[in-house]
Motif scaffolding. Structure first.
Motif, PDB file in Angstrom:
ATOM      1  N   TYR A 128       6.335   1.028  -4.916  1.00 38.92           N
ATOM      2  CA  TYR A 128       5.065   1.284  -5.580  1.00 38.92           C
ATOM      3  C   TYR A 128       5.214   1.423  -7.091  1.00 38.92           C
ATOM      4  O   TYR A 128       4.238   1.363  -7.819  1.00 38.92           O
ATOM      5  CB  TYR A 128       4.426   2.552  -5.015  1.00 38.92           C
ATOM      6  CG  TYR A 128       4.138   2.451  -3.547  1.00 38.92           C
ATOM      7  CD1 TYR A 128       2.986   1.839  -3.082  1.00 38.92           C
ATOM      8  CD2 TYR A 128       5.028   2.950  -2.613  1.00 38.92           C
ATOM      9  CE1 TYR A 128       2.726   1.724  -1.724  1.00 38.92           C
ATOM     10  CE2 TYR A 128       4.778   2.848  -1.256  1.00 38.92           C
ATOM     11  CZ  TYR A 128       3.622   2.239  -0.822  1.00 38.92           C
ATOM     12  OH  TYR A 128       3.370   2.131   0.519  1.00 38.92           O
ATOM     13  N   ARG A 156       4.111  -1.695  -9.063  1.00 37.96           N
ATOM     14  CA  ARG A 156       2.718  -2.113  -8.991  1.00 37.96           C
ATOM     15  C   ARG A 156       1.936  -1.565 -10.169  1.00 37.96           C
ATOM     16  O   ARG A 156       2.123  -0.423 -10.579  1.00 37.96           O
ATOM     17  CB  ARG A 156       2.073  -1.616  -7.700  1.00 37.96           C
ATOM     18  CG  ARG A 156       2.667  -2.189  -6.423  1.00 37.96           C
ATOM     19  CD  ARG A 156       1.837  -1.748  -5.229  1.00 37.96           C
ATOM     20  NE  ARG A 156       2.441  -2.135  -3.971  1.00 37.96           N
ATOM     21  CZ  ARG A 156       1.912  -1.839  -2.784  1.00 37.96           C
ATOM     22  NH1 ARG A 156       0.791  -1.158  -2.720  1.00 37.96           N
ATOM     23  NH2 ARG A 156       2.511  -2.219  -1.670  1.00 37.96           N
ATOM     24  N   LEU A 210      -4.232  -5.695 -10.974  1.00 40.04           N
ATOM     25  CA  LEU A 210      -4.592  -6.432  -9.767  1.00 40.04           C
ATOM     26  C   LEU A 210      -6.087  -6.713  -9.717  1.00 40.04           C
ATOM     27  O   LEU A 210      -6.893  -5.930 -10.216  1.00 40.04           O
ATOM     28  CB  LEU A 210      -4.186  -5.638  -8.518  1.00 40.04           C
ATOM     29  CG  LEU A 210      -2.700  -5.364  -8.317  1.00 40.04           C
ATOM     30  CD1 LEU A 210      -2.484  -4.500  -7.084  1.00 40.04           C
ATOM     31  CD2 LEU A 210      -1.934  -6.673  -8.163  1.00 40.04           C
ATOM     32  N   ASP A 243      -6.941  -8.197  -4.342  1.00 39.02           N
ATOM     33  CA  ASP A 243      -5.524  -7.904  -4.161  1.00 39.02           C
ATOM     34  C   ASP A 243      -5.278  -6.404  -4.060  1.00 39.02           C
ATOM     35  O   ASP A 243      -4.388  -5.962  -3.323  1.00 39.02           O
ATOM     36  CB  ASP A 243      -4.712  -8.496  -5.313  1.00 39.02           C
ATOM     37  CG  ASP A 243      -4.705 -10.015  -5.295  1.00 39.02           C
ATOM     38  OD1 ASP A 243      -4.967 -10.585  -4.217  1.00 39.02           O
ATOM     39  OD2 ASP A 243      -4.466 -10.621  -6.352  1.00 39.02           O
ATOM     40  N   GLY A 258      -6.307  -5.363  -0.695  1.00 41.60           N
ATOM     41  CA  GLY A 258      -5.428  -6.001   0.264  1.00 41.60           C
ATOM     42  C   GLY A 258      -4.077  -5.325   0.385  1.00 41.60           C
ATOM     43  O   GLY A 258      -3.378  -5.509   1.393  1.00 41.60           O
ATOM     44  N   SER A 259      -3.696  -4.555  -0.611  1.00 37.70           N
ATOM     45  CA  SER A 259      -2.409  -3.857  -0.576  1.00 37.70           C
ATOM     46  C   SER A 259      -2.529  -2.427  -0.075  1.00 37.70           C
ATOM     47  O   SER A 259      -1.539  -1.702  -0.069  1.00 37.70           O
ATOM     48  CB  SER A 259      -1.793  -3.850  -1.988  1.00 37.70           C
ATOM     49  OG  SER A 259      -2.642  -3.153  -2.892  1.00 37.70           O
ATOM     50  N   GLU A 271      -4.035   0.556   2.867  1.00 37.91           N
ATOM     51  CA  GLU A 271      -4.505   0.867   4.206  1.00 37.91           C
ATOM     52  C   GLU A 271      -5.680   1.831   4.070  1.00 37.91           C
ATOM     53  O   GLU A 271      -5.514   2.935   3.575  1.00 37.91           O
ATOM     54  CB  GLU A 271      -3.394   1.492   5.050  1.00 37.91           C
ATOM     55  CG  GLU A 271      -2.239   0.547   5.363  1.00 37.91           C
ATOM     56  CD  GLU A 271      -1.187   1.201   6.237  1.00 37.91           C
ATOM     57  OE1 GLU A 271      -1.385   2.381   6.595  1.00 37.91           O
ATOM     58  OE2 GLU A 271      -0.184   0.543   6.551  1.00 37.91           O
ATOM     59  N   ASP A 312      -3.207   6.190   2.327  1.00 35.56           N
ATOM     60  CA  ASP A 312      -2.175   5.275   1.873  1.00 35.56           C
ATOM     61  C   ASP A 312      -1.181   5.979   0.950  1.00 35.56           C
ATOM     62  O   ASP A 312      -1.558   6.824   0.134  1.00 35.56           O
ATOM     63  CB  ASP A 312      -2.823   4.097   1.138  1.00 35.56           C
ATOM     64  CG  ASP A 312      -1.839   2.964   0.888  1.00 35.56           C
ATOM     65  OD1 ASP A 312      -1.716   2.092   1.760  1.00 35.56           O
ATOM     66  OD2 ASP A 312      -1.189   2.970  -0.175  1.00 35.56           O
ATOM     67  N   TRP A 349       0.523   4.775  -1.523  1.00 36.48           N
ATOM     68  CA  TRP A 349       0.364   4.437  -2.942  1.00 36.48           C
ATOM     69  C   TRP A 349      -0.668   5.341  -3.598  1.00 36.48           C
ATOM     70  O   TRP A 349      -0.462   5.820  -4.717  1.00 36.48           O
ATOM     71  CB  TRP A 349      -0.041   2.970  -3.067  1.00 36.48           C
ATOM     72  CG  TRP A 349      -0.033   2.449  -4.481  1.00 36.48           C
ATOM     73  CD1 TRP A 349       0.613   2.996  -5.553  1.00 36.48           C
ATOM     74  CD2 TRP A 349      -0.694   1.286  -4.972  1.00 36.48           C
ATOM     75  NE1 TRP A 349       0.399   2.246  -6.679  1.00 36.48           N
ATOM     76  CE2 TRP A 349      -0.397   1.179  -6.347  1.00 36.48           C
ATOM     77  CE3 TRP A 349      -1.481   0.313  -4.373  1.00 36.48           C
ATOM     78  CZ2 TRP A 349      -0.906   0.150  -7.143  1.00 36.48           C
ATOM     79  CZ3 TRP A 349      -1.969  -0.722  -5.166  1.00 36.48           C
ATOM     80  CH2 TRP A 349      -1.683  -0.798  -6.529  1.00 36.48           C
TER      81      TRP A 349
END
Length: 309
Positions: A52, A55, A60, A64, A67-68, A70, A82, A84
């Motif tokens: 992480y 990122r 993003l 995206d 999409g990364s 949950e 999540d 992140w």
């Protein structure tokens, strides 16, 4: 002796230089570790890089970014645990902003009146038949309908932070988010409540006026059910995931452990529960809204006049 030394050195060279590979090829043999004064550690201290850390939440695209992650979207709104979002304050702040969509608000109108209902019962006592009469008060629903307010709510709301209990000044949302990420609380949870700003009392009065003008004389109840009005991010810790599992809730209920566990959970999650909120503007006055829907309201008032006992 010289011949013996020659053969020995030649064999050592062959052992150190080459050995047969699995497919008949010649591969170098690993050399012996160099001797040094320091002892080599038995277990390497190398740690894999945090996936992480590389990122950049701001770089993003929206597609995206989601999409990364949950996350879930239910009738109550967005929720996620999540990893992140629990380790990157910028990612968490973007998630709150991206999910800050207008709540769904409906207007529910119920017309009802109370009636006396008489019931007869027959029972046998000491060989004699007795007839009892009971009167009870019941609420009878004459009509019930809903109207949508959501299309008249602005699509984007404005996030704002609560006031500091120390300075009584609005806190910085970035500081709140950062404190959540830095916390070691295994049951932590940050929640954003959405509100549609409107004069709801005026709406009740205007709807009641239209209903009365249609000739309905009884009780009129106006409520405002809301959906998708919350954003929640919960801890990714194992303790939190186990505690939220349905089996844990079931075991707590049958063992009465919830009498201890739920107060602990509430105390652990209350710090960030009401720290951030979001307001949405309704782009129509109560009078204009009711006037637009007056014909629809009148068409829904179907009832039969009944004398009240």
């Amino acid at each position: 002796d010289e011949a013996g030394e020659g053969s020995t050195s030649a064999s050592n060279r062959r052992e150190n230089v080459e050995q047969a590979g699995p497919f008949g090829n010649r591969v170098p043999k690993p050399s012996a570790p160099q001797q040094s004064g320091e002892s080599q550690p038995l277990i390497s201290s190398y740690l894999p890089p945090d996936p992480y850390a590389a990122r950049d939440a701001d770089a993003l695209s929206s597609r995206d970014f989601f999409g990364s992650l949950e996350y879930k979207r239910t009738s109550k709104g967005y929720s996620s645990s999540d990893r992140w979002l629990n380790s990157d304050a910028r990612a968490l702040l973007r998630f709150l902003n991206e999910c800050n969509e207008r709540p769904r608000v409906t207007i529910e109108v119920v017309g009802s009146h109370d009636e006396n209902r008489v019931t007869d019962s027959v029972r046998t006592e000491n060989g004699q038949v007795r007839r009892d009469t009971q009167t009870r008060r019941e609420t009878v629903v004459d009509f019930k309908f809903t109207m949508e307010l959501t299309p008249f709510i602005h699509e984007k709301g404005s996030l704002y932070a609560a006031r500091s209990p120390v300075t009584n000044q609005p806190m910085d949302i970035r500081d709140i988010v950062q404190s959540y990420v830095d916390s070691d609380n295994a049951l932590k949870e940050i929640r954003v409540a959405k509100k549609a700003i409107w004069d709801y009392d005026a709406v009740r009065r205007e709807i009641a006026r239209v209903v009365r003008e249609a000739g309905y004389p009884h009780n009129v109840l106006v409520t405002f059910p809301m959906a998708q009005d919350c954003i929640k991010v919960k801890s990714n810790a194992m303790v939190s995931r186990v505690w939220r599992h349905p089996i844990t809730s079931f075991l707590c209920c049958i063992s009465c452990a919830c009498l201890v566990g739920w107060p602990i959970e509430r105390a652990a999650t209350s710090k960030w529960r009401n720290m951030i909120a979001s307001d949405f503007v309704v782009m129509l006055s109560p009078q204009d809204y009711v006037n637009r829907h007056a014909d629809f309201i009148r068409s829904q008032i179907t009832w039969s006049p009944t004398s009240l006992n």
